[in-house]
Design a protein around this motif. Structure first.
Motif, PDB file in Angstrom:
ATOM      1  N   SER A  13      82.845  -6.103  -1.727  1.00 48.21           N
ATOM      2  CA  SER A  13      83.959  -5.383  -2.264  1.00 48.21           C
ATOM      3  C   SER A  13      85.224  -5.992  -1.942  1.00 48.21           C
ATOM      4  N   LEU A  16      85.967  -9.007  -3.857  1.00 44.31           N
ATOM      5  CA  LEU A  16      86.227  -8.894  -5.213  1.00 44.31           C
ATOM      6  C   LEU A  16      87.884  -8.571  -5.357  1.00 44.31           C
ATOM      7  N   PHE A  81      90.306   4.375  -1.618  1.00 43.49           N
ATOM      8  CA  PHE A  81      89.698   3.424  -2.510  1.00 43.49           C
ATOM      9  C   PHE A  81      88.218   3.600  -2.254  1.00 43.49           C
ATOM     10  N   THR A  82      87.439   4.386  -2.850  1.00 43.56           N
ATOM     11  CA  THR A  82      86.250   4.776  -2.547  1.00 43.56           C
ATOM     12  C   THR A  82      85.098   5.229  -3.807  1.00 43.56           C
ATOM     13  N   ALA A  83      83.836   4.849  -3.374  1.00 46.94           N
ATOM     14  CA  ALA A  83      82.845   5.185  -4.414  1.00 46.94           C
ATOM     15  C   ALA A  83      82.391   6.710  -4.291  1.00 46.94           C
ATOM     16  N   HIS A  84      82.934   7.632  -3.504  1.00 46.87           N
ATOM     17  CA  HIS A  84      82.808   8.745  -3.774  1.00 46.87           C
ATOM     18  C   HIS A  84      83.638   9.384  -5.008  1.00 46.87           C
ATOM     19  N   ALA A  85      82.703   9.926  -5.859  1.00 44.87           N
ATOM     20  CA  ALA A  85      83.665  10.618  -6.720  1.00 44.87           C
ATOM     21  C   ALA A  85      83.299  11.983  -7.207  1.00 44.87           C
ATOM     22  N   SER A 103      88.868   4.900  -7.944  1.00 47.48           N
ATOM     23  CA  SER A 103      87.607   5.115  -7.577  1.00 47.48           C
ATOM     24  C   SER A 103      86.791   3.813  -7.921  1.00 47.48           C
ATOM     25  N   LYS A 104      85.658   3.433  -7.168  1.00 45.68           N
ATOM     26  CA  LYS A 104      84.805   2.489  -7.428  1.00 45.68           C
ATOM     27  C   LYS A 104      83.787   2.918  -8.258  1.00 45.68           C
ATOM     28  N   PRO A 105      83.251   2.105  -9.141  1.00 46.09           N
ATOM     29  CA  PRO A 105      83.426   0.602  -9.442  1.00 46.09           C
ATOM     30  C   PRO A 105      84.957   0.657 -10.069  1.00 46.09           C
ATOM     31  N   ILE A 106      85.751  -0.482  -9.744  1.00 41.93           N
ATOM     32  CA  ILE A 106      87.027  -0.611 -10.169  1.00 41.93           C
ATOM     33  C   ILE A 106      86.942  -1.251 -11.725  1.00 41.93           C
ATOM     34  N   VAL A 108      88.393  -3.974 -13.630  1.00 40.72           N
ATOM     35  CA  VAL A 108      88.956  -5.572 -13.223  1.00 40.72           C
ATOM     36  C   VAL A 108      90.140  -5.657 -13.889  1.00 40.72           C
ATOM     37  N   GLU A 110      92.309  -3.356 -15.239  1.00 40.57           N
ATOM     38  CA  GLU A 110      93.237  -2.390 -15.123  1.00 40.57           C
ATOM     39  C   GLU A 110      93.820  -2.243 -13.750  1.00 40.57           C
TER      40      GLU A 110
ATOM     41  N   HIS B 311      77.220   7.468  -3.971  1.00 47.26           N
ATOM     42  CA  HIS B 311      78.218   6.525  -3.156  1.00 47.26           C
ATOM     43  C   HIS B 311      77.512   5.207  -2.984  1.00 47.26           C
ATOM     44  N   ARG B 314      77.265   3.319  -6.203  1.00 47.62           N
ATOM     45  CA  ARG B 314      78.348   2.939  -6.835  1.00 47.62           C
ATOM     46  C   ARG B 314      79.027   1.741  -6.019  1.00 47.62           C
ATOM     47  N   THR B 315      78.770   1.610  -4.801  1.00 47.51           N
ATOM     48  CA  THR B 315      79.597   0.508  -4.145  1.00 47.51           C
ATOM     49  C   THR B 315      78.881  -0.864  -4.527  1.00 47.51           C
ATOM     50  N   MET B 317      77.613  -1.440  -7.348  1.00 45.84           N
ATOM     51  CA  MET B 317      78.026  -1.489  -8.781  1.00 45.84           C
ATOM     52  C   MET B 317      79.188  -2.116  -8.885  1.00 45.84           C
ATOM     53  N   ASN B 318      80.164  -1.733  -7.821  1.00 48.36           N
ATOM     54  CA  ASN B 318      81.706  -2.215  -8.011  1.00 48.36           C
ATOM     55  C   ASN B 318      81.551  -3.840  -7.869  1.00 48.36           C
ATOM     56  N   TYR B 323      82.496  -8.405 -10.559  1.00 49.60           N
ATOM     57  CA  TYR B 323      82.350  -9.880 -10.500  1.00 49.60           C
ATOM     58  C   TYR B 323      82.111 -10.467 -11.997  1.00 49.60           C
ATOM     59  N   LEU B 326      85.083 -10.392 -14.140  1.00 46.78           N
ATOM     60  CA  LEU B 326      85.854 -11.610 -13.644  1.00 46.78           C
ATOM     61  C   LEU B 326      85.425 -12.936 -14.308  1.00 46.78           C
ATOM     62  N   LEU B 361      75.222  12.578 -10.855  1.00 48.33           N
ATOM     63  CA  LEU B 361      76.526  13.113 -10.105  1.00 48.33           C
ATOM     64  C   LEU B 361      76.913  14.366 -10.867  1.00 48.33           C
TER      65      LEU B 361
END
Lengths: 122, 890
Positions: A13, A16, A81-85, A103-106, A108, A110, B311, B314-315, B317-318, B323, B326, B361
């Motif tokens: 993370s 990235l 900056f978290t994956a908790h939604a 929130s994650k996932p970001i 890229v 924006e 959570h 999603r981590t 997945m981020n 990547y 990118l 969720l």
């Protein structure tokens, strides 16, 4: 040149974010846990802090609270900056003193714009 | 003692009878005693007389001749013959000469019969002449009662020659009869009578008692006993009762007992039935409560687990999505086409995976009741258009057609826009997914279900029909359950979590609406949702239930209808139960029940997702058809359309000019956007501009958006202008609490913003405009401008004609050129002034020159705007007119 402190225990993370933001000309400092985050924030005085909430030792809410209680960090934007939604996570972050929430996932494409917005609003 | 008698009728009767008997006998005895003795004495007296006569007849002759021996002998004979009789013959000197008792001869009679009364009596009879031959009386002589008869011996002619006639009475014959026996006999007789009486009395008492016992006491006793038992609840019949009045009383009693027993039995049966029902219900409730508790615990655990999982999911997945993007952006160098294609697949699948995670969720949020709606008026067509943009490529690719029919009245919803979008996306994506050829049709109409208390509709029914593979009947009710795709075998062919419809159901339930489906295998499916178009649906604190349905239910369950109107709740949560359906479904708990259970009451919780495929409450109903008719055969009530919008001003407050520019670009087609870069003076400027809506940034230097919003909402002039927050930070809670109308997070979705503003701005009440303009060109221009803006325009160049036209048209706004050469426009104005209907209508005055003070005076302040044509170019004039229209319209 703006300095951004990225607090995240997940190395991928961090990498990235670093990769995206470096391209935009930001200087990136990384912290892996709550204590690290507090130490680096005070040492480097970043212009913006991206704060993961679920981090070891001291959680992101607490780190934010501690930083925001200091006069010298009052105007430093701290972005949760978290994956908790879940509903409530966002409110909790803002309550702790965060200035924003990504929130994650970001996204890229924006992400840099969002960071810039927060820096501008500083 | 007395109580013993008075307490029993039998005893009373007995006592009465015996008493009467006793009295009768007493009288009888008294009579006997009273009359018995004199009678006997009379008999004795009569006897004595007879004996005396006989004796006297016997002794008369010897007495006459002086044959004393014969007298003695005769008397001796008599004395022997009658033991109880003593006869004395005495002379005038009361000296006894002859007697049956020899010892008394030559004794004075007074001496022999020693009784004063007797002495007097005998003296009397010697001195006074007495007519009676014999005088009898009872005297007590020597302690013995004796009947003494005195027979005076008169001096008859035969006696004269010996005794001379100087005396009338020569002596007397006195007979003393011992009457002790008579007395004794009478006493004996009395005693006998008494004993007899007593015997008779006892006998009579026994007989009477027996009769009373048999005829009255026994039947009465058994009646009393039976009554006692009956009073204690024992159902006894009386047997062997006589055929008299008591008998008929017994018969009546038996009849009563039987009737009571019958109704008691029925009551008991009913009670048992009710008790059983109650028991069943209690059991069911207990079971449900238990199940619910377990489910709740499970739910909490699961919610926490899902939150954590999401959570954790999603981590990574981020990193994956980040990547990949990118790489696709060729940040690390150029890619060849194959690499790009592969990476695109990675990105698409990663996003799909993320969608699944988000679904999970969502469902967990819905289930844990963590979703709060922000309902607002939403334009349905615009909403669908924004959704269809994403579906159009896929629909085109599959060669499908999409139709949309929105009936009049169903254009506007009052819902949470995001959630409604989610609902429709899920339904449409399902339709697209399961349809290989044909048409997908979206319809919206006012629903006749879920009416309010006055019977007005509150819900719009939106249906999405497809011509796809369809759903088997037995699967229809499972499809809304989590993780249930209709057919396991379809899961592979059609990707998806099976959560979509669950989410739909949850979100619809939050809107107090309903969702259901109809389908035929091979022909397609139709999904229906009911969503509110009235704010009141959310205002009602309780559950939504149709009044008529409540009445029908109340009638059936024999309870007040308020029970259904106010109290449907389960586990502390309100339950709505206003839908019903024909039963006969295999999943129904009453399936196969001999009693036809023909409709169900569907219960849904207002919060959370506790909406079973089968409702909590399943009841049978005899009157299902009645209810069905009641509810279904109602004319839908149409909702009036709002007039179309026209150009208005929107103020955009943002310290970033680019952001204002962006908003202007999105809105410029329909609105004039005035940008305010500084937030400090914003409130005052807003007051001047009077926009229809404001967009407001939060993070601004010196004074932030929160402060501006607060000030706007505190000022009476600006309070009613809707404020839409457009910001990078997301704090809807604070915004809505401060009175924001909506919240958009940057980057801004311009179309949504436009729709939002359109839906919330105050609309213009002006519809009909009347124009009086002599100049042909200006008139034409005016007409075209006004028509373009959406007004209903009537124009004339003649002020006389104008008066006639205005009377008919009743316009909302008048535009008059008042500077015509002959000043006839002032006549027209005078007419308007005098008309009660038209004097309040606003007027825009056009002039060809500057007005004089006099002319201005003549207008008397009734003119809203004066536009001097001479001062403006044609273009400017139009602009000016538009702004005037806006001012009046707004």
């Amino acid at each position: 040149m703006n300095t951004i402190l990225v607090v995240d225990d997940n190395e991928d993370s961090r990498e990235l974010v670093k990769k995206i933001l470096k391209k935009q000309g930001f200087e990136i400092i990384e912290a892996v846990d709550g204590e690290d985050a507090l130490a680096k924030a005070i040492a480097y005085r970043p212009d913006l802090i991206l704060m993961d909430i679920s981090i070891p030792k001291i959680d992101g809410y607490e780190v934010t609270r501690r930083l925001k209680s200091r006069i010298d960090f009052k105007d430093t934007p701290i972005i949760a900056f978290t994956a908790h939604a879940m509903r409530g996570d966002q409110e909790k972050a803002l309550e702790a003193g965060c200035d924003g929430y990504i929130s994650k996932p970001i996204n890229v494409r924006e992400f840099p714009e969002q960071i810039k917005m927060y820096l501008k609003g500083k | 003692m007395f109580e013993f008698i008075t307490r029993k009728i039998g005893n009373k009767l007995l006592v009465t009878f015996v008493g009467i008997l006793f009295l009768v006998m007493l009288i009888e005895i008294s009579f006997r005693i009273y009359f018995g003795l004199p009678d006997r004495l009379k008999i004795a007296e009569a006897g004595s007389k007879e004996v005396m006569d006989t004796i006297f007849a016997t002794i008369k002759h010897p007495l006459t001749v002086g044959d004393s021996e014969t007298i003695h002998r005769d008397l001796e004979e008599i004395g022997n013959k009658y033991e109880k009789i003593d006869v004395y013959l005495c002379d005038f000197n009361k000296l006894i000469s002859f007697s049956t008792d020899k010892k008394s001869i030559n004794k004075k009679i007074d001496y022999v019969i020693d009784n004063e009364d007797f002495s007097k009596t005998i003296n009397k009879s010697f001195t006074e002449e007495q007519n009676e031959a014999v005088f009898s009386k009872v005297f007590k002589v020597q302690g013995k009662r004796s009947l003494i008869s005195i027979f005076p011996i008169k001096n008859s002619p035969e006696c004269f020659h010996c005794h001379g006639s100087s005396r009338k009475i020569l002596g007397a014959m006195i007979m003393k009869t011992d009457v002790e026996d008579v007395y004794r006999t009478v006493i004996y007789q009395m005693r006998r009578s008494l004993i007899l009486t007593i015997f008779a009395f006892v006998f009579a008492a026994i007989i009477v008692n027996l009769f009373v016992k048999k005829l009255i006491k026994n039947p009465l006793n058994s009646l009393v006993e039976a009554t006692h038992k009956f009073a204690k609840g024992e159902m006894v019949n009386i047997t062997g009762y006589p055929k008299d009045e008591i008998g008929s009383l017994c018969e009546t009693f038996n009849y009563m007992v039987n009737e009571v027993a019958k109704s008691k039995m029925e009551l008991e049966k009913e009670l048992t039935r009710r008790a059983k029902l109650l028991e069943e219900r209690d059991e069911l409730v207990a079971l449900l409560q238990k199940a619910n508790k377990q489910l709740k615990e499970l739910d909490t655990l699961k919610s926490a687990f899902i939150a954590n999982m999401s959570h954790e999911l999603r981590t990574p997945m981020n990193a994956i999505i980040g990547y990949t993007d990118l790489l696709l952006d060729e940040v690390d160098g150029p890619l060849n086409e194959d690499q790009k294609a592969s990476l695109k697949k990675v990105a698409a699948n990663a996003r799909h995976l993320l969608q699944l995670i988000n679904d999970v969720l969502d469902i967990s949020k819905i289930e844990s009741g963590k979703i709060e709606l922000r309902p607002n008026e939403v334009d349905l067509k615009a909403l669908i258009d924004s959704i269809m943009v994403t579906f159009e490529p896929l629909i085109a690719k599959k060669g499908l057609n999409f139709h949309m029919h929105i009936e009049k009245g169903a254009e506007k919803l009052y819902v949470d826009e995001d959630k409604t979008k989610q609902i429709l996306i899920n339904l449409i994506s399902n339709a697209v997914k399961f349809t290989h050829q044909g048409v997908i049709t979206l319809r919206a109409r006012i629903s006749e279900r879920g009416l309010d208390k006055e019977g007005n509709p509150q819900f719009v029914e939106i249906s999405v029909a497809d011509t796809g593979i369809g759903i088997k009947k037995e699967d229809l009710d499972k499809i809304f359950d989590k993780f249930a795709q209709a057919d396991v075998s379809t899961t592979r062919q059609y990707e998806g979590t099976g959560l979509g419809l669950s989410i739909v159901r949850g979100l619809v339930a939050l809107h107090k609406g309903m969702v259901w489906a109809e389908s035929e295998v091979g022909r397609g499916s139709t999904f229906y949702v009911l969503l509110p178009f009235k704010k009141e649906v959310f205002d009602a604190p309780g559950p939504v239930i149709e009044e008529r349905m409540a009445e029908a239910l109340a009638q059936y369950f024999e309870v007040p209808k308020e029970v259904f109107l106010e109290e449907p709740s389960y586990e502390g949560k309100s339950v709505r139960c206003w839908d019903y359906t024909q039963c006969g479904h295999v999943n129904c708990p009453e399936y196969g029940c001999p009693e036809k259970r023909c409709w169900l009451v569907l219960g849904t919780h207002c919060k959370g997702m506790k909406i079973a495929s089968w409702p909590e409450k399943v009841e049978a109903c005899r009157i299902c058809e009645v209810v069905r008719d009641l509810v279904l055969h109602k004319e839908p009530v149409m909702v009036e359309l709002k007039p179309s919008e026209k150009e208005k001003v929107v103020v955009a407050i943002d310290d970033n000019p680019d952001a204002i520019d962006l908003i202007r670009k999105y809105l410029e087609k329909d609105y004039k956007v005035i940008g305010l870069l500084s937030s400090e003076e914003a409130v005052n400027q807003v007051k001047e501009i009077k926009p229809v809506a404001i967009t407001l940034d939060i993070m601004m230097p010196k004074k932030d958006g929160w402060q501006v919003l607060k000030e706007l909402k505190e000022d009476e002039e600006t309070r009613d202008i809707p404020v839409i927050i457009v910001s990078i930070i997301d704090n809807k809670t604070l915004a809505f609490s401060l009175g924001a109308a909506d919240y958009f997070v940057k980057p801004l979705d311009g179309h949504s913003l436009l729709r939002k503003i359109k839906s919330i701005e105050t609309y213009c009440p002006v519809k009909k405009v009347f124009v009086l303009e002599r100049d042909e060109k200006t008139s034409k221009d005016l007409i075209s401008i006004l028509k373009e803006t959406g007004y209903d325009v009537t124009a004339t160049r003649d002020s006389k004609e104008a008066i006639n036209l205005v009377k008919l048209q009743k316009p909302d706004l008048l535009i008059i050129n008042i500077t015509d050469p002959d000043s006839s426009a002032f006549d027209f104005l005078d007419f308007i002034k005098g008309s009660s209907e038209l004097k309040e209508v606003p007027i825009i005055a056009l002039t060809n020159k500057e007005l004089t003070e006099e002319e201005k005076e003549a207008l008397n302040g009734r003119i809203k705007e004066i536009i001097n044509k001479a001062l403006f170019s044609e273009e400017q004039l139009i602009k000016e007119l538009k702004s005037s229209l806006k001012k009046i319209g707004g």
